[in-house]
Motif scaffolding. Sequence first.
Motif, PDB file in Angstrom:
ATOM      1  N   VAL A 375      18.018   5.563  11.538  1.00 38.62           N
ATOM      2  CA  VAL A 375      17.068   4.765  12.340  1.00 38.62           C
ATOM      3  C   VAL A 375      15.645   4.950  11.815  1.00 38.62           C
ATOM      4  N   LYS A 376      15.305   6.197  11.453  1.00 35.91           N
ATOM      5  CA  LYS A 376      13.973   6.458  10.911  1.00 35.91           C
ATOM      6  C   LYS A 376      13.755   5.684   9.618  1.00 35.91           C
ATOM      7  N   ASN A 377      14.759   5.634   8.763  1.00 36.30           N
ATOM      8  CA  ASN A 377      14.637   4.839   7.536  1.00 36.30           C
ATOM      9  C   ASN A 377      14.447   3.370   7.857  1.00 36.30           C
ATOM     10  N   GLY A 378      15.133   2.909   8.929  1.00 36.81           N
ATOM     11  CA  GLY A 378      14.973   1.516   9.338  1.00 36.81           C
ATOM     12  C   GLY A 378      13.562   1.207   9.785  1.00 36.81           C
ATOM     13  N   THR A 379      12.968   2.116  10.570  1.00 39.34           N
ATOM     14  CA  THR A 379      11.590   1.891  11.033  1.00 39.34           C
ATOM     15  C   THR A 379      10.603   1.913   9.875  1.00 39.34           C
ATOM     16  N   GLN A 380      10.869   2.771   8.863  1.00 38.56           N
ATOM     17  CA  GLN A 380       9.987   2.850   7.705  1.00 38.56           C
ATOM     18  C   GLN A 380      10.142   1.642   6.785  1.00 38.56           C
ATOM     19  N   ALA A 381      11.296   0.986   6.866  1.00 39.79           N
ATOM     20  CA  ALA A 381      11.524  -0.176   6.006  1.00 39.79           C
ATOM     21  C   ALA A 381      10.841  -1.432   6.520  1.00 39.79           C
ATOM     22  N   ILE A 382      10.374  -1.404   7.776  1.00 38.24           N
ATOM     23  CA  ILE A 382       9.709  -2.579   8.360  1.00 38.24           C
ATOM     24  C   ILE A 382       8.198  -2.412   8.202  1.00 38.24           C
ATOM     25  N   PRO A 383       7.521  -3.349   7.547  1.00 37.18           N
ATOM     26  CA  PRO A 383       6.067  -3.244   7.369  1.00 37.18           C
ATOM     27  C   PRO A 383       5.334  -3.196   8.709  1.00 37.18           C
ATOM     28  N   GLU A 384       4.185  -2.501   8.727  1.00 35.80           N
ATOM     29  CA  GLU A 384       3.394  -2.364   9.945  1.00 35.80           C
ATOM     30  C   GLU A 384       2.908  -3.707  10.462  1.00 35.80           C
ATOM     31  N   GLU A 385       2.559  -4.613   9.539  1.00 31.47           N
ATOM     32  CA  GLU A 385       1.982  -5.895   9.942  1.00 31.47           C
ATOM     33  C   GLU A 385       3.033  -6.886  10.418  1.00 31.47           C
ATOM     34  N   GLN A 386       4.326  -6.568  10.255  1.00 31.13           N
ATOM     35  CA  GLN A 386       5.381  -7.498  10.663  1.00 31.13           C
ATOM     36  C   GLN A 386       5.434  -7.576  12.188  1.00 31.13           C
ATOM     37  N   LYS A 387       5.541  -8.776  12.728  1.00 33.55           N
ATOM     38  CA  LYS A 387       5.491  -8.982  14.181  1.00 33.55           C
ATOM     39  C   LYS A 387       6.871  -8.867  14.830  1.00 33.55           C
ATOM     40  N   ASP A 388       7.874  -9.553  14.263  1.00 33.64           N
ATOM     41  CA  ASP A 388       9.206  -9.576  14.900  1.00 33.64           C
ATOM     42  C   ASP A 388      10.068  -8.428  14.388  1.00 33.64           C
ATOM     43  N   LYS A 389       9.662  -7.218  14.669  1.00 27.44           N
ATOM     44  CA  LYS A 389      10.424  -6.041  14.250  1.00 27.44           C
ATOM     45  C   LYS A 389      11.690  -5.898  15.094  1.00 27.44           C
ATOM     46  N   LYS A 390      12.750  -5.465  14.404  1.00 28.33           N
ATOM     47  CA  LYS A 390      14.012  -5.337  15.150  1.00 28.33           C
ATOM     48  C   LYS A 390      14.953  -4.366  14.426  1.00 28.33           C
ATOM     49  N   ILE A 391      15.491  -3.416  15.174  1.00 30.12           N
ATOM     50  CA  ILE A 391      16.539  -2.501  14.683  1.00 30.12           C
ATOM     51  C   ILE A 391      17.661  -2.496  15.708  1.00 30.12           C
ATOM     52  N   VAL A 392      18.876  -2.743  15.245  1.00 25.89           N
ATOM     53  CA  VAL A 392      20.041  -2.810  16.136  1.00 25.89           C
ATOM     54  C   VAL A 392      21.024  -1.716  15.732  1.00 25.89           C
ATOM     55  N   VAL A 393      21.379  -0.874  16.704  1.00 26.01           N
ATOM     56  CA  VAL A 393      22.372   0.182  16.488  1.00 26.01           C
ATOM     57  C   VAL A 393      23.621  -0.190  17.269  1.00 26.01           C
ATOM     58  N   ASN A 394      24.756  -0.285  16.555  1.00 21.03           N
ATOM     59  CA  ASN A 394      26.005  -0.718  17.184  1.00 21.03           C
ATOM     60  C   ASN A 394      27.079   0.346  16.955  1.00 21.03           C
ATOM     61  N   GLY A 410      13.761  -5.335   7.784  1.00 18.40           N
ATOM     62  CA  GLY A 410      12.632  -4.937   6.951  1.00 18.40           C
ATOM     63  C   GLY A 410      12.636  -5.607   5.594  1.00 18.40           C
ATOM     64  N   VAL A 411      12.036  -4.919   4.617  1.00 22.93           N
ATOM     65  CA  VAL A 411      11.829  -5.505   3.290  1.00 22.93           C
ATOM     66  C   VAL A 411      13.102  -5.459   2.435  1.00 22.93           C
ATOM     67  N   GLY A 412      14.111  -4.692   2.842  1.00 25.71           N
ATOM     68  CA  GLY A 412      15.328  -4.586   2.045  1.00 25.71           C
ATOM     69  C   GLY A 412      15.179  -3.585   0.920  1.00 25.71           C
ATOM     70  N   ILE A 413      16.213  -3.434   0.142  1.00 25.26           N
ATOM     71  CA  ILE A 413      16.256  -2.474  -0.970  1.00 25.26           C
ATOM     72  C   ILE A 413      16.302  -3.255  -2.276  1.00 25.26           C
ATOM     73  N   SER A 414      15.458  -2.912  -3.209  1.00 22.25           N
ATOM     74  CA  SER A 414      15.390  -3.622  -4.490  1.00 22.25           C
ATOM     75  C   SER A 414      16.635  -3.314  -5.332  1.00 22.25           C
ATOM     76  N   GLU A 415      16.911  -4.213  -6.282  1.00 17.27           N
ATOM     77  CA  GLU A 415      18.105  -4.066  -7.118  1.00 17.27           C
ATOM     78  C   GLU A 415      18.101  -2.759  -7.899  1.00 17.27           C
ATOM     79  N   GLU A 416      16.919  -2.377  -8.438  1.00 18.83           N
ATOM     80  CA  GLU A 416      16.882  -1.169  -9.252  1.00 18.83           C
ATOM     81  C   GLU A 416      17.076   0.107  -8.436  1.00 18.83           C
ATOM     82  N   ASN A 417      16.891   0.028  -7.102  1.00 17.85           N
ATOM     83  CA  ASN A 417      17.034   1.215  -6.249  1.00 17.85           C
ATOM     84  C   ASN A 417      18.391   1.315  -5.550  1.00 17.85           C
TER      85      ASN A 417
END
Length: 470
Positions: A375-394, A410-417
Motif C-alpha cells: 500500500v505504501k508503494n501504491g501511495t508513493q506511485a501516485i503523484p502529489e498533484e494528481q487529483k483523482d487518487k485511488k488505491i483499492v485493496v481486495n 499512479g504513474v506505473g512502472i517503466s519497461e526498464e524497471n
Amino acid sequence: MILLVLLASILIAIVTIYQYNEEAQDYHKERLERKEENIKSSIDFTIKETTYPVNTENIPLIFKEKIHEIATIHKLQINLYDLDGTILKSSKESFSKNDTITKCIDVEILNAISNTAEHRYVIKRVENGKNYQSSYSYITDTKFKPLAILNLPYLEDDDFLNKELREFLERLSYAYLVMLLIAIGLAYLLSKYITKSLKTISDKMNETRLEKRNKKIEIASSSEEIETLVKSYNSMIDELEESAVKLATSEREQAWREMAKQVAHEIKNPLTPMRLSVQSFQRKFDANDPDIDKKVNEYSKTLIQQIDTMSSIASAFSNFAKMPAQKNEILNVVEITKLALDIFSEEYIHFISDKEHINAKFDRTQLIRVITNLVKNGTQAIPEEQKDKKIVVNVSEVEDQVLITISDNGVGISEENKEKIFEPKFTTKSSGMGLGLAMVKNIVETYKGNITFTTQKNKGTTFKVSFPKQ
C-alpha cells in the motif's frame, strides 16, 4: 543386427542361385558327354555286328532300324551326317523342307570338328526361351577311320533343378525368418538395455539445476562407454556444485557490496543538509538575538527531520537483512488486512472483500508487513498533484488459495524497471521501488506463495499476492 541378417539372407540367396546355375551347366555338360559316350558305344557295337561293308555310303543301311532302338534306349535324338555335312540318317521320323540346319552342317562346324584334337564340337542356342546344346563328333570304324559325323541335339531341361532351387530357397527363407525374429528380439532387448542407462542419464541431465544440489548417477552395471559417460557427468556435477558455491558467494558479496553503497549514498543525502545547517547556525549564532529561540527551533526541526530520514533508512535495511522468525497461526486475512490499513490516513484507500472470514496459516506481523509495504508503494506511485487518487485493496479466495490485490492509479512502472522491481536496492523514485518489495517477495515465497504485477504507464499498477490457506 536386423540389417545384417537381411543382407546376409539376400547375399546367401544370390550365391545359392549362382551356384545352382553353375551346377546346372556342369550337370548338362557332363550328362551330354555321358550320353554321347554311351551312344558311341552302342554305335561301335552295331558297326562290329553288321554284315554290310563298313563305309560311309552304307551307314543308312547299317543303322536303318538300329538308330531308332539306340535313340529310344538313351532317350535322345540321333543324327548321322557324312563327312561333308550332309544328312545320312536320323532317329527323327521326318524333316521339314526348310530345316536346313538338320539336313546340312555348317562349314564352320565341319572345320571346328576336323581341326580340334578331340574331333568334337558343341554349340549352344536358345529357341522359344529354352536352352539347347548340340554336339558334333566323328564315329569311326574298327581302324579308327572316320565314317560319319554324330550329332546329338540336347535340351537343357532345368525343371527339376529349378524345383530343387525353389525348395531350397523356401527352406532358407523360413530359416532366415526365424533368425530375423530372433535378431529383432535381441536388438530390442539390447537397445532397451542400452537406452535404459541413457534414459537415466538423460533424466538426470534434465533435472540438473545450478541453484540446487544435484544427485549423481549410480548405475549398477553398464558398458564401458556408458560408465565413462556417467563418470563424466558425475565429475561435471562436482564442478558445477563448486562453481555454484563460488557464484553464490560472489553474487552475495556483490549484492551486499551494492547494498552497502546504496545505504551509504542514502545516509549521505541527509548528512549534507545537516552539515550545512550546523555550519550556518555556528556562523550566525548570536546569544543576544531576540529571535534566537525561533532560530534554534528551526535548526532543531531540520536536524530531527534528517535524523528521522536516516533512521527510516536504517530500519528498512535492518528489516530486510534480518527477517524475524515466522510464527505460523490461523489468521482471518480479512481482519488482518483491515488492521494493516488502519495506520494509513489517506482517504483514497479503499478495502473490498466478498467474505468476512477467509482463514489461512500465516504470520500476523509478516502479513501486516506485506500489506503495508504494498500500500505504501501504491501511495508513493501516485503523484502529489494528481487529483483523482485511488488505491483499492481486495481480499478473496480462489479454491484453496488466498488472493490479495493492491491496485493504484499512479504513474506505473517503466519497461526498464519491470525486471528489477523485486531486486533488493534503494531508490528515491516516486514509484517506491526499494527494499520493501524485495522483502515482500521473500515473505510470500517463504509461505509457498507467489507475487506478480501488471502495470500500464500513467494508468497504474496492480500487485497480486496469492498463497495457500494451509
